[in-house]
Design a protein around this motif. Structure first.
Motif, mmCIF file in Angstrom:
data_model
loop_
_atom_site.group_PDB
_atom_site.id
_atom_site.type_symbol
_atom_site.label_atom_id
_atom_site.label_comp_id
_atom_site.label_asym_id
_atom_site.label_seq_id
_atom_site.Cartn_x
_atom_site.Cartn_y
_atom_site.Cartn_z
ATOM 1 N N THR A 193 4.878 10.680 -5.873
ATOM 2 C CA THR A 193 6.020 11.091 -6.687
ATOM 3 C C THR A 193 5.560 11.552 -8.061
ATOM 4 O O THR A 193 6.027 12.568 -8.579
ATOM 5 N N GLU A 194 4.618 10.795 -8.647
ATOM 6 C CA GLU A 194 4.113 11.186 -9.965
ATOM 7 C C GLU A 194 3.477 12.579 -9.915
ATOM 8 O O GLU A 194 3.749 13.428 -10.773
ATOM 9 N N GLU A 195 2.657 12.791 -8.893
ATOM 10 C CA GLU A 195 2.007 14.104 -8.753
ATOM 11 C C GLU A 195 3.062 15.205 -8.615
ATOM 12 O O GLU A 195 2.950 16.275 -9.205
ATOM 13 N N LEU A 196 4.084 14.921 -7.804
ATOM 14 C CA LEU A 196 5.148 15.903 -7.580
ATOM 15 C C LEU A 196 5.858 16.214 -8.896
ATOM 16 O O LEU A 196 6.136 17.377 -9.213
ATOM 17 N N ASN A 197 6.132 15.153 -9.674
ATOM 18 C CA ASN A 197 6.810 15.356 -10.951
ATOM 19 C C ASN A 197 5.986 16.227 -11.887
ATOM 20 O O ASN A 197 6.513 17.108 -12.563
ATOM 21 N N ILE A 198 4.672 15.984 -11.901
ATOM 22 C CA ILE A 198 3.790 16.793 -12.755
ATOM 23 C C ILE A 198 3.824 18.253 -12.304
ATOM 24 O O ILE A 198 3.936 19.172 -13.124
ATOM 25 N N LEU A 199 3.760 18.460 -10.990
ATOM 26 C CA LEU A 199 3.821 19.824 -10.450
ATOM 27 C C LEU A 199 5.117 20.513 -10.851
ATOM 28 O O LEU A 199 5.128 21.679 -11.239
ATOM 29 N N ARG A 200 6.229 19.759 -10.745
ATOM 30 C CA ARG A 200 7.535 20.326 -11.125
ATOM 31 C C ARG A 200 7.556 20.703 -12.590
ATOM 32 O O ARG A 200 8.079 21.747 -12.978
ATOM 33 N N ASN A 233 -7.030 18.695 -3.468
ATOM 34 C CA ASN A 233 -7.366 17.305 -3.774
ATOM 35 C C ASN A 233 -6.259 16.421 -3.212
ATOM 36 O O ASN A 233 -5.107 16.544 -3.619
ATOM 37 N N ASN A 234 -6.594 15.571 -2.283
ATOM 38 C CA ASN A 234 -5.557 14.683 -1.749
ATOM 39 C C ASN A 234 -5.079 13.712 -2.826
ATOM 40 O O ASN A 234 -5.875 13.247 -3.639
ATOM 41 N N VAL A 235 -3.785 13.432 -2.800
ATOM 42 C CA VAL A 235 -3.222 12.524 -3.806
ATOM 43 C C VAL A 235 -3.769 11.118 -3.597
ATOM 44 O O VAL A 235 -4.101 10.410 -4.534
ATOM 45 N N HIS A 236 -3.841 10.690 -2.330
ATOM 46 C CA HIS A 236 -4.516 9.417 -2.041
ATOM 47 C C HIS A 236 -5.407 9.589 -0.820
ATOM 48 O O HIS A 236 -5.305 10.570 -0.104
ATOM 49 N N ASN A 237 -6.259 8.608 -0.603
ATOM 50 C CA ASN A 237 -7.216 8.698 0.497
ATOM 51 C C ASN A 237 -6.477 8.643 1.828
ATOM 52 O O ASN A 237 -5.884 7.635 2.179
ATOM 53 N N MET A 238 -6.508 9.772 2.563
ATOM 54 C CA MET A 238 -5.696 9.838 3.774
ATOM 55 C C MET A 238 -6.526 9.716 5.047
ATOM 56 O O MET A 238 -5.980 9.634 6.132
ATOM 57 N N GLY A 239 -7.836 9.763 4.905
ATOM 58 C CA GLY A 239 -8.667 9.670 6.100
ATOM 59 C C GLY A 239 -8.933 11.045 6.701
ATOM 60 O O GLY A 239 -8.327 12.042 6.316
ATOM 61 N N TYR A 240 -9.842 11.060 7.671
ATOM 62 C CA TYR A 240 -10.316 12.307 8.260
ATOM 63 C C TYR A 240 -9.193 13.107 8.921
ATOM 64 O O TYR A 240 -8.983 14.283 8.627
ATOM 65 N N ALA A 241 -8.442 12.432 9.813
ATOM 66 C CA ALA A 241 -7.465 13.148 10.634
ATOM 67 C C ALA A 241 -6.378 13.808 9.792
ATOM 68 O O ALA A 241 -6.047 14.977 9.985
ATOM 69 N N MET A 242 -5.839 13.043 8.824
ATOM 70 C CA MET A 242 -4.753 13.592 8.020
ATOM 71 C C MET A 242 -5.253 14.714 7.116
ATOM 72 O O MET A 242 -4.512 15.646 6.815
ATOM 73 N N SER A 243 -6.529 14.626 6.695
ATOM 74 C CA SER A 243 -7.087 15.725 5.907
ATOM 75 C C SER A 243 -7.159 16.985 6.750
ATOM 76 O O SER A 243 -6.811 18.073 6.291
ATOM 77 N N VAL A 244 -7.598 16.822 8.008
ATOM 78 C CA VAL A 244 -7.661 17.979 8.905
ATOM 79 C C VAL A 244 -6.260 18.549 9.104
ATOM 80 O O VAL A 244 -6.048 19.766 9.038
ATOM 81 N N GLN A 245 -5.290 17.656 9.303
ATOM 82 C CA GLN A 245 -3.930 18.148 9.541
ATOM 83 C C GLN A 245 -3.384 18.885 8.316
ATOM 84 O O GLN A 245 -2.673 19.878 8.456
ATOM 85 N N THR A 246 -3.752 18.400 7.122
ATOM 86 C CA THR A 246 -3.357 19.121 5.911
ATOM 87 C C THR A 246 -3.881 20.557 5.956
ATOM 88 O O THR A 246 -3.154 21.513 5.682
ATOM 89 N N GLY A 247 -5.166 20.684 6.332
ATOM 90 C CA GLY A 247 -5.776 22.008 6.426
ATOM 91 C C GLY A 247 -5.071 22.882 7.447
ATOM 92 O O GLY A 247 -4.845 24.080 7.215
ATOM 93 N N GLU A 275 0.833 -1.195 0.000
ATOM 94 C CA GLU A 275 0.000 0.000 0.000
ATOM 95 C C GLU A 275 0.877 1.258 0.000
ATOM 96 O O GLU A 275 0.652 2.203 -0.756
ATOM 97 N N LEU A 276 1.893 1.258 0.868
ATOM 98 C CA LEU A 276 2.782 2.420 0.982
ATOM 99 C C LEU A 276 3.521 2.666 -0.325
ATOM 100 O O LEU A 276 3.688 3.808 -0.746
ATOM 101 N N GLU A 277 3.953 1.564 -0.969
ATOM 102 C CA GLU A 277 4.671 1.688 -2.224
ATOM 103 C C GLU A 277 3.797 2.368 -3.279
ATOM 104 O O GLU A 277 4.235 3.290 -3.972
ATOM 105 N N GLN A 278 2.528 1.929 -3.341
ATOM 106 C CA GLN A 278 1.602 2.539 -4.301
ATOM 107 C C GLN A 278 1.399 4.012 -4.013
ATOM 108 O O GLN A 278 1.389 4.837 -4.919
ATOM 109 N N LYS A 279 1.223 4.334 -2.722
ATOM 110 C CA LYS A 279 1.011 5.728 -2.350
ATOM 111 C C LYS A 279 2.229 6.572 -2.698
ATOM 112 O O LYS A 279 2.110 7.692 -3.190
ATOM 113 N N LEU A 280 3.413 6.012 -2.439
ATOM 114 C CA LEU A 280 4.642 6.746 -2.736
ATOM 115 C C LEU A 280 4.756 7.008 -4.228
ATOM 116 O O LEU A 280 5.091 8.120 -4.649
ATOM 117 N N THR A 281 4.445 5.972 -5.032
ATOM 118 C CA THR A 281 4.503 6.148 -6.484
ATOM 119 C C THR A 281 3.558 7.264 -6.921
ATOM 120 O O THR A 281 3.933 8.168 -7.671
#
Lengths: 111, 240
Positions: free
Chosen positions: A97-104, B59-73, A88-94
Motif C-alpha cells: 500500500t505504501e509503495e502504491l501511495n508513493i506511485l500515486r 523491483n519487487n515490493v517484498h520477497n515473493m520467491g522464484y515462481a511469483m517473480s516469473v509470473q510477474t514477468g 506476515e501478510l499484514e506487513q506485506k500489505l502495508t
C-alpha cells in the motif's frame, strides 16, 4: 465397526478438499496439511490398536490421552502458523500500500 | 512480421553474474527485450542492473520467491503484447546461445512450450544426487499421467508462446514450484510441449533453492503431492 463414522467423515473431508481444488477455491499447497490430517484420521480409524501400540512405546498407560495430546498440539501448532502467516501478510500489505501511495503521488505530481 | 520476444530473468542476490548474463543475451538474441525481476536482493544486484543500458527491471515490493517473480514477468509480457517469453536464470547456468536455440525451435515447430533439456542428449551435465532422483521420479510420473516422455521436467530454461503467456498470467493457481506439476497441467490441457537438448554450465556461485537435505526432500514430497492432485484435478476434464 464403531469407527465407521470417522472413516466416512475423513473420506468426505478429502472429497471436499479435492473438489475445492478442482473449482480453484483452494490452492494445492494449502491443502497438503489437511489431506495429511485426514489420512492420519483414516489410519487411526481403520487400525485403532495402532494408538495403543504407540502409547505403550511412549510409556503412556491411557492411550486416549495420547490422542488428545496429539490433537491439541496439532491445533496449537496450526494456530501459531496461521498467526505468523497473518502477521506476515499484514506487513506485506502495508508495504504494498505504501509503495502504491508513493506511485500515486508521483502520478499526481506529473499532471 | 517478426515475433516480439522478451527474456524474463528472476534474480535474487545475483550481483556477480547478472551483468554477464544480460550482455550475453544482448549479443546472442539481438531482437529480444530484457526484463529482470529483482526479488528484494540484499547485495548489489540492483546497482549492477542499473549499469546496463537497455534493460528493463522490476523491483519487487517484498520477497515473493522464484515462481511469483516469473509470473510477474509473464504478466508484464502479456500487458506489453509480447509473442514469446524466454525464461532464464540469473546465475549464469543457462547459456543465451542455447536459449536462442529454444526460441528458434518454438517458432519453427509452432510449439506452445519449449523446455531446454539437459538430459535429452548426453551433454555431460552432472547434477547432484537429489536432483537426478527427482528428475527421474517426475519423468516417470509424467509418463504415467500423460503418456509423454519429458527427460528434464525440472529445467528452468523455457520458452513460452502467446497462448501460454495468457494462460499463466490469468492462472490464479500458479504453483510455488513451476515445473513438473505445471507440465502435467499443460500436457493435460493439450498444449504442445517439446524438448530441445541444451548445454548448461555448472553453477559457480550463489546457492540453489534446492541445496541442502531438508529443502530437496520437502520439495520432492510437496511436488509429488501436487502432481497427483493436479492429475486428479484435470483428469475428468481431459477431453473438454
Amino acid at each position: 465397526m464403531n469407527n465407521l463414522p470417522f472413516i466416512v467423515i475423513a473420506i468426505i473431508i478429502i472429497i471436499y478438499i479435492i473438489s475445492s481444488i478442482r473449482r480453484e477455491k483452494l490452492s494445492v499447497s494449502v491443502s497438503f496439511a489437511w489431506v495429511l490430517f485426514c489420512i492420519a484420521m483414516l489410519v487411526l480409524a481403520c487400525f485403532p490398536y495402532s494408538l495403543d501400540w504407540v502409547a505403550s512405546l511412549l510409556g503412556i498407560s491411557y492411550p486416549p490421552a495420547l490422542l488428545l495430546t496429539i490433537c491439541v498440539s496439532a491445533l496449537f501448532i496450526m494456530s501459531f502458523i496461521q498467526d505468523k502467516k497473518i502477521d506476515e501478510l499484514e506487513q506485506k500489505l502495508t508495504n504494498t500500500t505504501e509503495e502504491l501511495n508513493i506511485l500515486r503521488a508521483k502520478k499526481n505530481g506529473k499532471k | 512480421m517478426k515475433a516480439r520476444t522478451i527474456v524474463v530473468i528472476p534474480a535474487h542476490n545475483e550481483a556477480e553474474t547478472i551483468e554477464t548474463v544480460i550482455s550475453d543475451i544482448k549479443k546472442e538474441i539481438k531482437t529480444a527485450d530484457i526484463l529482470v525481476i529483482n526479488d528484494c536482493s540484499t547485495d548489489r544486484t540492483e546497482a549492477r542492473i542499473r549499469c546496463v543500458k537497455g534493460c528493463t527491471y522490476i523491483n519487487n515490493v517484498h520477497n515473493m520467491g522464484y515462481a511469483m517473480s516469473v509470473q510477474t514477468g509473464i504478466k508484464y509480457a502479456k500487458e506489453n503484447n509480447y509473442d514469446y517469453v524466454i525464461q532464464m536464470d540469473a546465475d549464469g547456468q543457462h547459456l543465451s546461445s542455447e536459449a536462442k536455440k529454444c526460441l528458434d525451435a518454438a517458432i519453427e515447430k509452432n510449439a506452445d512450450i519449449v523446455l531446454g533439456s539437459r538430459f535429452k542428449k548426453n551433454t555431460g551435465y552432472k547434477s547432484p544426487f537429489f536432483r537426478r532422483a527427482g528428475t527421474s521420479l517426475f519423468e516417470s510420473l509424467i509418463r504415467i499421467f500423460c503418456h509423454k516422455t519429458i527427460k528434464d521436467p525440472l529445467t528452468g530454461l523455457q520458452v513460452l508462446n502467446r497462448r501460454v503467456i495468457e494462460y499463466y498470467s490469468e492462472s490464479g493457481a500458479y504453483p510455488e514450484y513451476p515445473d513438473a506439476g505445471l507440465i502435467i497441467e499443460m500436457l493435460m490441457k493439450k498444449y504442445k510441449i517439446i524438448e530441445v537438448p541444451v548445454k548448461m554450465k555448472q553453477r559457480k556461485n550463489g546457492t540453489s533453492m534446492h541445496d541442502g537435505f531438508f529443502s530437496p526432500v520437502g520439495y520432492m514430497i510437496k511436488q509429488l503431492y501436487s502432481c497427483v492432485i493436479i492429475f486428479i484435478k484435470f483428469v475428468g476434464r481431459r477431453y473438454e
